[in-house]
Design an enzyme around this catalytic site. Structure first.
Site, PDB file in Angstrom:
ATOM      1  N   GLU A   1       0.820  -1.204   0.000  1.00  0.00           N
ATOM      2  CA  GLU A   1       0.000   0.000   0.000  1.00  0.00           C
ATOM      3  C   GLU A   1       0.857   1.258   0.000  1.00  0.00           C
ATOM      4  OE1 GLU A   1      -2.518   2.272  -0.700  1.00  0.00           O
ATOM      5  OE2 GLU A   1      -3.639   0.520  -0.036  1.00  0.00           O
TER       6      GLU A   1
ATOM      7  N   ASP B   1       1.266   4.027  -3.060  1.00  0.00           N
ATOM      8  CA  ASP B   1       0.876   5.430  -2.897  1.00  0.00           C
ATOM      9  C   ASP B   1       2.033   6.372  -3.188  1.00  0.00           C
ATOM     10  OD1 ASP B   1      -1.649   4.602  -2.186  1.00  0.00           O
ATOM     11  OD2 ASP B   1      -1.304   4.762  -0.038  1.00  0.00           O
TER      12      ASP B   1
ATOM     13  N   SER C   1      -7.179   1.828  -4.257  1.00  0.00           N
ATOM     14  CA  SER C   1      -5.924   2.378  -3.731  1.00  0.00           C
ATOM     15  C   SER C   1      -5.045   2.897  -4.863  1.00  0.00           C
ATOM     16  CB  SER C   1      -5.144   1.294  -2.970  1.00  0.00           C
ATOM     17  OG  SER C   1      -5.565   1.194  -1.648  1.00  0.00           O
TER      18      SER C   1
ATOM     19  N   ASP D   1     -16.268  10.117 -20.010  1.00  0.00           N
ATOM     20  CA  ASP D   1     -17.441   9.462 -19.429  1.00  0.00           C
ATOM     21  C   ASP D   1     -17.313   7.949 -19.586  1.00  0.00           C
ATOM     22  OD1 ASP D   1     -19.861   9.150 -18.209  1.00  0.00           O
ATOM     23  OD2 ASP D   1     -21.069   9.837 -19.910  1.00  0.00           O
ATOM     24  N   ILE D   2     -17.476   7.227 -18.483  1.00  0.00           N
ATOM     25  CA  ILE D   2     -17.412   5.760 -18.499  1.00  0.00           C
ATOM     26  C   ILE D   2     -18.840   5.234 -18.473  1.00  0.00           C
ATOM     27  CG2 ILE D   2     -16.430   3.716 -17.425  1.00  0.00           C
ATOM     28  CD1 ILE D   2     -14.380   5.822 -18.394  1.00  0.00           C
TER      29      ILE D   2
ATOM     30  N   GLY E   1     -23.172  10.182 -18.163  1.00  0.00           N
ATOM     31  CA  GLY E   1     -23.210  11.149 -17.078  1.00  0.00           C
ATOM     32  C   GLY E   1     -22.708  10.544 -15.772  1.00  0.00           C
TER      33      GLY E   1
ATOM     34  N   ASP F   1     -22.506   8.529 -12.381  1.00  0.00           N
ATOM     35  CA  ASP F   1     -23.092   7.296 -11.859  1.00  0.00           C
ATOM     36  C   ASP F   1     -22.332   6.874 -10.607  1.00  0.00           C
ATOM     37  OD1 ASP F   1     -20.853   5.352 -12.690  1.00  0.00           O
ATOM     38  OD2 ASP F   1     -21.396   6.241 -14.622  1.00  0.00           O
TER      39      ASP F   1
END
Length: 600
Positions: free
Chosen positions: A298, A302, A516, A558-559, A577, A579
């Site tokens: 992690e 990061d 993450s 947009d996905i 749009g 979601d």
């Protein structure tokens, strides 16, 4: 000053009478239902010391919230006029009578002024006391509570305060917080063989009109690198500066350490210009970054991706101490299930905090008492008002609980009814942070673990109401009736790639997946946008959401495909749009740079 100081009217009958006896008129201040799977063990040792925190009512938080929205709204004349530390502290300072009453009550138990530590605004008072005294003060009992996955905390299921103190104290912790902080990382695996990777690398580029130069390396469909992110999100040709006053930071909890040596290997492979550069480590509550121990997936993820994308913007790794399991024979509580308090209180005391901060940790919202979630969220608002962008992973469990395997999720409301409910995540559900969901593949689709949904604690902020209403109209009548709160704060706000990120772990290439990955990725791009603003004499972006929703999709890809299953359902669908799977979509840095007023 942009405002006149106004004290909220207090009906404080106690201000004109003597402090009542400390043992009279106790009334329950807060109680919680015991979350599923937690088991009560022994009574906590009475000589064990804990740090009790008393939150006093913030006198003018509604005005702070108003100013936060004004300085974050690009259509408002105050946009970008962030508040100073002193202005924020003045707004949230409690009424002096509250400070007086609480300190007098603490003194009645033999605690001296020097035993009490206060936040700069005095909205928090902290004392270190033995459990036996805490039980007397709060008319409660502390026990050891265990979770089968290894967490162990000293907690109480209810606590009381004298009747007259209720209006002077919002909450006391540690008491009722059964929170299990976890990193939003679903998998970590070692990289595939060089032969198979080479075969993908030799494939022709993928055409992506919104990407830098209209294409992305074919290898990015199997392994995400810094180059992939810069290509895909239209930032390949941008180089930030190191001396604009811009800063970026990531947070670390649970003894997650970031390896300096792994970072150098990562830089040598993916960001050669950053070799021999590093990051500042800031310790909070005894947090460490011990290089004699193995790093963590992690923390490496990061630091490597956020700082690799943002180089040479000055980077900081916040290491916040306190992690389970609790060791009872030490007679001190070294662990904490409330690390956000430790972290955000520390950062708020800094006169010049980083302008962009990413956090890839969270928990089920229902494990967090409403009083605690509301107060911590208000602390995030204070940072936003000061021009800090706070970014959180949306979670890796779709619409379900913290278990990333939808087949074994237990989606039960923690209110004693055991009703099936979608389980939102906190802090992603806080309306004053930007929550980042996940995508996969190129062209992008929603990844099936992308956390998203609707808060059961926070109401839906006005900045997103139109987009959320548009989404709800796409649901057939009765869809998931009773499973989610349609009037709650909706998340995620945006999304980014979240699968097969190539990092270095213990000196070897490894792959990581989870939101993450998405949070530090989005944070790195925000740091680049802040660089563009600061080098042009403009303020940092600060709290993003009012601006993001005002753009209404402009500057984002947009996905429209994919869903986030959980709780025995397919979850929500990605659609045109906003979601609750991918938010407004994934960023196009080049377009966003133009939209925030920066032109080449």
């Amino acid at each position: 000053m942009k405002y006149s100081s106004v004290w909220t009217a207090f009906a404080l009958a106690a201000s004109v009478v003597a402090v009542p006896s400390r043992r009279t008129d106790f009334r329950i201040k807060e109680s919680v239902a015991i979350p599923r799977r937690w088991v009560k063990r022994d009574s906590a040792p009475r000589d064990l010391h804990i740090n009790l925190r008393f939150a006093l009512p913030q006198s003018n938080f509604p005005l702070l919230e108003q100013l936060l929205y004004e300085v974050s709204d690009p259509s408002h004349e105050s946009y970008g006029a962030h508040l100073s530390q002193a202005e924020v502290n003045e707004l949230i300072a409690p009424h002096p009578e509250s400070v007086r009453q609480v300190k007098a009550w603490l003194a009645s138990y033999g605690l001296r002024e020097e035993d009490m530590s206060c936040s700069p605004a005095e909205d928090w008072i902290k004392v270190k006391v033995p459990i036996g005294l805490a039980e007397e003060m709060l008319d409660t009992e502390y026990h050891m509570w265990d979770h089968p996955e290894g967490d162990s905390f000293v907690l109480a299921t209810a606590y009381s305060l004298p009747e007259y103190l209720h209006e002077h104290v919002e909450l006391v912790q540690p008491t009722t917080l059964f929170s299990r902080l976890r990193s939003m990382k679903t998998t970590l695996h070692f990289a595939p063989s060089g032969a198979s990777s080479a075969a993908v690398a030799n494939a022709p580029p993928i055409a992506v009109p919104s990407a830098s130069n209209g294409q992305v390396d074919a290898s990015c469909n199997s392994t995400i690198t810094i180059s992939c992110i810069r290509q895909l999100y239209n930032a390949a040709n941008y180089t930030p500066l190191a001396d604009t006053g811009n800063q970026i930071a990531v947070t670390g909890y649970m003894e997650q350490f970031a390896s300096f040596s792994d970072l150098q290997t990562f830089f040598a492979e993916q960001v050669p210009s950053a070799v021999n550069s590093s990051f500042q480590v800031v310790s909070i509550n005894g947090g460490q970054n011990d290089q004699s121990m193995l790093g963590s997936g992690e923390a490496n993820l990061d630091t490597q991706f956020a700082f690799g994308l943002a180089h040479p913007i000055p980077p900081t790794f916040y290491s916040t101490g306190g992690s389970p399991p609790f060791i009872p024979d030490e007679l001190t509580v070294n662990n904490t299930n409330e690390p956000y308090l430790e972290w955000v209180e520390f950062v708020l005391q800094h006169p010049n905090p980083p302008t962009t901060i990413s956090t890839s940790y969270g928990d089920d919202e229902q494990s967090v008492p409403t009083s605690y979630a509301t107060r911590v969220c208000s602390l995030f608002a204070q940072l936003g008002a000061r021009g800090v962008t706070l970014i959180f992973s949306s979670g890796d469990s779709g619409v379900g609980d913290g278990n990333p395997d939808p087949a074994t999720q237990e989606c039960f409301a923690n209110d004693g009814t055991n009703q099936t409910r979608f389980l939102p995540a906190f802090p992603a559900s806080c309306p004053y942070v930007t929550a980042v969901g996940g995508t996969v593949q190129i062209p992008e689709v929603a990844v099936n673990f992308s956390g998203g949904g609707f808060s059961n604690i926070f109401s839906q902020p006005a900045y997103q109401s139109q987009q959320v209403e548009n989404f709800l109209k796409t649901l057939p009548n009765g869809t998931y009736a009773g499973l989610f709160n349609a009037s709650g704060r909706a998340y995620p706000d945006v999304s980014a790639q979240a699968v097969n990120f190539s990092i270095v772990f213990e000196g070897e290439p490894a792959g990581v997946s989870g939101t993450s990955c998405a949070s530090p990725t989005f944070a790195g791009l925000v740091a680049l946008l802040n660089d563009a603003r600061l080098r042009n004499g403009m303020p940092s972006l600060g709290f993003l959401n009012p601006m993001l929703y005002a753009l209404n999709g402009a500057g984002f890809n947009d996905i429209t495909s994919g869903n986030n299953p959980g709780c025995g359902t397919p979850g929500f669908n990605a659609t045109v749009g906003w979601d609750p799977v991918t938010g407004l979509g994934t960023p196009s840095f080049g377009k966003l740079k133009d939209l925030i007023g920066i032109t080449d």
